[in-house]
Scaffold this active site. Structure first.
Site, PDB file in Angstrom:
ATOM      1  N   ASP A  79       0.864  -1.166   0.000  1.00 39.28           N
ATOM      2  CA  ASP A  79       0.000   0.000   0.000  1.00 39.28           C
ATOM      3  C   ASP A  79       0.906   1.223   0.000  1.00 39.28           C
ATOM      4  O   ASP A  79       1.931   1.237   0.670  1.00 39.28           O
ATOM      5  CB  ASP A  79      -0.858  -0.051   1.271  1.00 39.28           C
ATOM      6  CG  ASP A  79      -1.978   0.954   1.226  1.00 39.28           C
ATOM      7  OD1 ASP A  79      -1.966   1.788   0.302  1.00 39.28           O
ATOM      8  OD2 ASP A  79      -2.847   0.899   2.107  1.00 39.28           O
ATOM      9  N   ASP A 267      -8.503  -6.778   1.725  1.00 40.68           N
ATOM     10  CA  ASP A 267      -7.543  -6.705   2.827  1.00 40.68           C
ATOM     11  C   ASP A 267      -8.218  -5.973   3.964  1.00 40.68           C
ATOM     12  O   ASP A 267      -9.064  -5.105   3.744  1.00 40.68           O
ATOM     13  CB  ASP A 267      -6.271  -5.954   2.414  1.00 40.68           C
ATOM     14  CG  ASP A 267      -6.473  -4.452   2.426  1.00 40.68           C
ATOM     15  OD1 ASP A 267      -7.360  -3.977   1.694  1.00 40.68           O
ATOM     16  OD2 ASP A 267      -5.761  -3.753   3.164  1.00 40.68           O
TER      17      ASP A 267
END
Ligand SMILES: [Zn+2]
Length: 366
Positions: A79, A267
């Protein structure tokens, strides 16, 4: 065109749908890489910004990349870390400012160092880590942002995506082609709860040629409900050939509903955080093949600290094959939480992660 069921990466295939536990700082708290493999976890998400501050992307690069550093042999998504940075800044402007150039961040909690976090820097960091799935830096407005703020965030997200794309291509060229598939670049579609802005964002991002797309923004609406309408709209904006990543979606029932709308990668910190707090996920049915994911409720929680579990000789779930359920009673787990032993958190985490990998196996049969 049908939705892909597998993504090839340099660290093996990802079979979709897939849930990634969050290994924000290069660890899924309390468990190690062998534990994760044993649970059937296919991949992890790390946070590029957090790892760049501690231990530093240079150190990880020198160690041979994030896979070798944490001895994880399967795929890793990174990320950009922008979401956390921007949330901090929007909550407290003393943390910095967000401009077209990038995110100007002051580390108020540490050494007060000022950093300029640009799209280019975010991509370079993710390359230094050696991530298989690289995510563009995007501008995520707060859930109560005005229409003007959401529009500005879309404009900035597109501008940053163009710069991420260019830097990604530069890095691929500079670092040379390794054997096997290279990293994949995912764009992020913003636009808040506004369908037109979502459509505009997607229309401007698509020609940049991304390998997949993430859902940008808050998948849970301000009233606490899953924003399924906007998730469905956003999924429709992405061609079926490109995998869709429902960033931050992770409650079991939300995964099921998003899967049915075309989302394939998930996620969420919930199952691991819940495990450390003693909240365990258990399917309602006695055996896995009886689980009806389309019913309104298909699982329940077991609170390990509850007094009623003190003498419970059975495992958390007889339908679960995790390390904890195969070997230990709920009574023992209750005892571990009671005395505050870290083994309790590890066993609970393994159980919740196994629940999730079993859930995703079941989801794929829907
Ligand atoms: Zn279990």
């Amino acid at each position: 065109m049908t939705i892909p069921t597998v993504i090839e990466t340099a660290h093996g295939p990802l079979h979709l749908p897939v849930y990634f536990p969050d290994a924000t700082r290069g660890v899924v708290r309390t468990v190690d890489s062998r534990d994760l493999e044993a649970c059937g976890v296919q991949g992890l998400v790390v946070n590029a910004f957090h790892l760049s501050t501690r231990p530093g992307a240079g150190l990880i690069k020198q160690a041979g990349g994030i896979h070798r550093f944490m001895d994880w042999r399967r795929p890793i998504a990174s990320d950009s870390g922008g979401f956390q940075l921007m949330s901090m800044i929007r909550e407290n402007p003393r943390y910095g400012t967000i401009t077209r150039r990038g995110v100007h961040f002051t580390d108020l909690d540490g050494n007060r160092k000022k950093t300029l976090f640009t799209p280019e820097r975010s991509i370079r960091l993710q390359f230094d880590l050696g991530a298989d799935l690289v995510i563009c830096l995007d501008d995520c407005p707060s859930p109560d942002a005005s229409p003007q703020e959401v529009e500005a965030a879309v404009e900035r997200t597109v501008h940053w995506a163009e710069r991420c794309r260019a830097e990604f291509d530069r890095q691929v060229e500079m670092r040379g082609q390794r054997e096997g598939p290279g990293p994949l670049l995912f764009g992020v579609i913003q636009g808040g709860y506004d369908r037109e802005l979502r459509a505009r964002c997607a229309a401007e991002l698509l020609p940049l040629g991304f390998d997949g797309f993430g859902f940008g923004g808050w998948p849970i609406s301000p009233d606490g409900e899953l924003a399924l309408d906007i998730l469905a709209t956003t999924a429709e904006l992405v061609p079926d050939a490109l995998p869709r990543f429902a960033l931050g979606v992770g409650k079991p029932e939300h995964i099921v509903r998003c899967y049915l709308k075309g989302w394939r990668i998930f996620d969420c910190v919930l199952p691991t955080r819940d495990a450390r707090r003693g909240r365990l996920y258990v399917f309602d049915a006695g055996s896995l093949d009886q689980v009806d994911l389309r019913s309104t409720s298909f699982y329940h929680f077991v609170y390990v600290r509850d007094e009623k579990h003190k003498r419970e000789g059975d495992p958390i779930s007889t339908a679960c094959d995790c390390l904890c359920c195969r070997n230990y009673s709920l009574s023992y787990l209750h005892h571990l939480f009671d005395i505050g032993d870290p083994l309790g958190m590890r066993l609970a985490t393994l159980h919740n992660l196994r629940f999730y990998t079993q859930l995703l196996e079941r989801v794929s049969a829907l």
